[in-house]
Enzyme design. Structure first.
Site, mmCIF file in Angstrom:
data_model
loop_
_atom_site.group_PDB
_atom_site.id
_atom_site.type_symbol
_atom_site.label_atom_id
_atom_site.label_comp_id
_atom_site.label_asym_id
_atom_site.label_seq_id
_atom_site.Cartn_x
_atom_site.Cartn_y
_atom_site.Cartn_z
ATOM 1 N N LYS A 1 -84.443 61.710 109.378
ATOM 2 C CA LYS A 1 -83.912 61.441 110.726
ATOM 3 C C LYS A 1 -82.614 62.202 110.982
ATOM 4 O O LYS A 1 -82.338 62.619 112.105
ATOM 5 C CB LYS A 1 -83.683 59.934 110.902
ATOM 6 N N TYR B 1 -78.853 50.926 107.995
ATOM 7 C CA TYR B 1 -79.374 49.824 108.814
ATOM 8 C C TYR B 1 -78.559 48.544 108.640
ATOM 9 O O TYR B 1 -77.339 48.589 108.720
ATOM 10 C CB TYR B 1 -80.859 49.581 108.479
ATOM 11 N N TYR C 1 -93.137 62.159 114.300
ATOM 12 C CA TYR C 1 -92.224 61.375 113.455
ATOM 13 C C TYR C 1 -92.846 61.097 112.081
ATOM 14 O O TYR C 1 -92.202 61.264 111.045
ATOM 15 C CB TYR C 1 -91.872 60.079 114.202
ATOM 16 N N SER D 1 -87.004 58.250 106.000
ATOM 17 C CA SER D 1 -85.941 58.153 107.017
ATOM 18 C C SER D 1 -84.769 59.101 106.798
ATOM 19 O O SER D 1 -83.957 59.280 107.712
ATOM 20 C CB SER D 1 -85.419 56.719 107.091
ATOM 21 N N VAL E 1 -87.431 54.985 102.753
ATOM 22 C CA VAL E 1 -88.231 53.999 102.010
ATOM 23 C C VAL E 1 -88.994 54.569 100.818
ATOM 24 O O VAL E 1 -89.561 53.798 100.045
ATOM 25 C CB VAL E 1 -89.255 53.234 102.882
HETATM 26 O O1 DON Z 1 -91.131 54.671 109.895
HETATM 27 C C1 DON Z 1 -91.275 54.254 108.760
HETATM 28 O O2 DON Z 1 -91.501 53.085 108.533
HETATM 29 C C2 DON Z 1 -91.118 55.243 107.616
HETATM 30 N N1 DON Z 1 -91.838 56.455 107.893
HETATM 31 C C3 DON Z 1 -89.686 55.562 107.357
HETATM 32 C C4 DON Z 1 -88.811 54.332 107.270
HETATM 33 C C5 DON Z 1 -87.650 54.497 106.357
HETATM 34 O O3 DON Z 1 -87.604 55.371 105.529
HETATM 35 C C6 DON Z 1 -86.589 53.459 106.457
HETATM 36 N N2 DON Z 1 -85.545 53.655 105.492
HETATM 37 N N3 DON Z 1 -85.111 53.022 104.600
#
Ligand code: DON
Length: 314
Positions: free
Chosen positions: A71, A245, A194, A68, A263
């Site tokens: 983003k 978040y 994405y 993320s 993540v």
């Molecule tokens: O979309 C997802 O679930 C992962 N590719 C990225 C989510 C993420 O990194 C959330 N951050 N803490």
């Protein structure tokens, strides 16, 4: 103490705090390939504006996927390519108060994602990267990143991308929802773009080099502008209000900086006008943010008085 000695001592304390916190978290495994992450790993890279190299501790040069954290840069690139037309009609700028992958608000809000840093908003942003195909869009983002940070090679980790493509049904559902409300054309291609953007590889050192441009108002420390001033301000504002978040309020109280987490364990925190700090530790807390990274950033903010909410009087 000199400025450098002070930074060094604070970094030692932050690194120790991060190492101590690792046991409180768990490596993400909902993307199967991320389950191979090392819960013991931890690294920090702190790059003051004007310094040639970041100060580092631990695993600062180990490669991980942006997830993320990407983003922020996809949004920067999209604003760079097509301005802020996206906002309001297709994506908002308000915090959601929900988990990063929540779909709940989309139902009530006609598919307008609350902000570009939750998954729904980020999938929409990815779809607006320039190019007609997934490969062209990812190529455009990679070129943009490469231009900002020539020292790092931005490659897609194919195993991680493939792993999320096979299992990311929630994100695919979000993309379909966006399509239902007419916010994007091709949900499959948006989700795939994405996923591949999230799987771009980086190190904490490289991330600090990307971040220092945000810290420096959108300019390379050398002077070249890569992000327009208004866009840079928008990115930092969104990181402050939406970057962590449903843990963003706690982070504002404890650390008080614009930041973005991922993540796979990365966190990029920006001290406007001063420095960028990148941490990486794959063990995550309940809200999906690196426990070691959060612990280290709390220590750095306290020792170096970094919080934007405790600026010293002029
Ligand atoms: O979309 C997802 O679930 C992962 N590719 C990225 C989510 C993420 O990194 C959330 N951050 N803490």
């Amino acid at each position: 103490m000199s400025n450098l000695e002070e930074l060094d001592a604070a970094l030692d304390a932050a690194y120790a705090a991060g190492l101590n916190a690792r046991g409180l978290g768990r490596v993400a495994d909902y993307i199967p390939e991320l389950a191979n992450g090392d819960a013991e790993a931890f690294g920090i890279a702190l790059l003051p504006i004007g310094a040639a190299q970041p100060l580092t501790r631990g695993d600062a040069d180990t490669v991980f996927t942006l997830q993320s954290v990407s983003k922020v840069f996809a949004l920067a690139a999209v604003i760079d390519f097509c301005g802020t037309a996206l906002f309001d009609q297709h994506v908002g700028v308000e915090p959601s108060g929900d988990a990063f992958h929540s779909i709940v608000l989309l139902e009530n809000e006609r598919g307008v994602a609350r902000n570009p840093l939750i998954n729904a908003g980020a999938i929409l942003v990815s779809a607006h990267l320039p190019g007609g195909t997934v490969a062209q869009k990812i190529g455009a983002l990679r070129d943009w990143l490469q231009g900002v940070c020539p020292q790092q090679r931005f490659e897609v980790d194919e195993r991680v991308a493939e792993s999320e493509l096979r299992t990311g049904f929630r994100n695919l559902a979000i993309a379909n929802f966006l399509k239902h409300w007419g916010h994007l054309d091709d949900p499959r291609s948006a989700a795939e773009t994405y996923f591949r953007q999230c799987a771009l590889r980086v190190t904490a050192t490289g991330l600090s080099r990307l971040g220092v441009v945000l810290a420096n108002g959108g300019c390379h420390p050398g002077g070249e502008r890569v992000i327009q001033p208004d866009s840079n301000r928008t990115l930092l504002a969104l990181m402050s209000t939406c970057g962590l978040y449903d843990e963003v309020g706690r982070f504002a109280v404890d650390v008080g900086l614009p930041a973005k987490s991922g993540v796979s364990g990365g966190i990029l925190a920006i001290v406007p006008g001063r420095m960028a700090i990148a941490t990486w530790g794959p063990a995550l807390g309940a809200k999906g943010n690196s426990v070691a990274g959060l612990a280290a950033l709390r220590v750095l903010a306290e020792r170096l008085k970094l919080s934007l909410f405790e600026a010293a009087p002029a």
